[in-house]
Design an enzyme around this catalytic site. Structure first.
Site, mmCIF file in Angstrom:
data_model
loop_
_atom_site.group_PDB
_atom_site.id
_atom_site.type_symbol
_atom_site.label_atom_id
_atom_site.label_comp_id
_atom_site.label_asym_id
_atom_site.label_seq_id
_atom_site.Cartn_x
_atom_site.Cartn_y
_atom_site.Cartn_z
ATOM 1 N N GLU A 100 0.972 -1.289 -0.075
ATOM 2 C CA GLU A 100 -0.203 -0.032 0.013
ATOM 3 C C GLU A 100 0.905 1.288 0.051
ATOM 4 O OE1 GLU A 100 -2.741 -0.215 3.288
ATOM 5 O OE2 GLU A 100 -3.269 -2.427 2.777
ATOM 6 N N ASP A 147 -4.936 8.345 10.417
ATOM 7 C CA ASP A 147 -3.600 8.187 10.765
ATOM 8 C C ASP A 147 -3.070 8.736 11.954
ATOM 9 O OD1 ASP A 147 -3.458 7.068 8.300
ATOM 10 O OD2 ASP A 147 -2.829 9.302 7.187
#
Length: 253
Positions: free
Chosen positions: A45, A56
């Protein structure tokens, strides 16, 4: 057949690695991808850095901030990956937020992905209903698998809808926290893994968030097809640079 689907048919647990494009330094993107494949990773990824990430944690946020300061852009990432399929065969997925893709132009973005050999996209802030109504036809036109995320809080109805529109795997977020904030899985998470496994979904599940070593990889893949490691790998890059990628992968399985 899409490379993601081919990988999902393999009779083994898959290891997917996330990293931020343009980190630690701008030219590292291609080398990291090549070295990950050589180290035995099944899928990669590639994080497209964005200034306002939703899911995140601090490790990935910091890598994105540095990558943006280094000069990483959507256009530059596509340039760096222009000939990646001359040296890399495993599935490549771009993970990023919808805003940069919209700025590039959705159809232009998808067409460029097809041109360079990207197999799929993970877009955490693109709602599944909006994708299904407005973008699914375009994604499929360019042979792209769109991967959706579920969490322990996702309703069964929504999970089954996601399953119905998925043509690859479902990204199973191990907890409701941001990336990099968990270590090991407790009874609650293991019950969640079992609950999803018992739903008998058509799309395989791959677990992300909280996987950092062999123990957590083994736990996460007990009832699923594979696991994704992001923050732990980025921490390794931060501490050791891009020359010791194989050392990290060997600690996982």
């Amino acid at each position: 057949m899409n490379r993601i689907n081919i990988a999902l048919e393999q009779n083994k647990k898959l290891l997917s690695i996330y990293f931020t494009a343009g980190y630690p330094s701008l030219p590292d993107t291609k080398k990291i991808i090549q070295d990950l494949e050589k180290s035995g990773v099944d899928m990669i990824e590639i994080g497209l850095p964005f200034s306002d990430p939703l899911a995140d944690g601090p490790t990935i946020q910091e890598s994105s901030t540095i990558a943006l300061k280094n000069g990483m852009t959507t256009k530059l990432l596509f340039e760096q990956l222009a000939d990646i399929r001359k040296s890399v065969n495993i599935p490549l997925i771009i993970m990023g937020y919808f805003n940069p893709m919209m700025q590039y132009g959705i159809e232009a973005f998808c067409a460029k992905c097809q041109e360079i050999g990207i197999d799929g996209l993970i877009i955490p802030d693109l709602p599944v209903a909006e994708y299904h109504e407005q973008y699914q036809e375009t994604f499929e036109k360019y042979g792209l698998i769109n991967v959706f995320l579920i969490t322990p809080q996702t309703s069964e109805e929504r999970i089954r809808f996601i399953d119905s529109v998925s043509n690859g795997f479902i990204y199973m977020v191990s907890s409701a926290s941001v990336t990099g904030s968990t270590s090991g899985f407790g009874n609650t998470q293991e019950a969640y893994f079992e609950r999803i496994a018992n739903m008998d979904l058509k799309a395989p599940q791959i677990v992300g968030f909280g996987i950092s070593n062999n123990e957590t990889f083994t736990q996460a893949t007990k009832t699923t097809k594979g696991a994704i490691i992001g923050s732990a790998f980025i921490k390794h890059l931060t501490q050791n640079g891009v020359e010791s990628i194989e050392d990290f992968i060997q600690t996982i399985r």
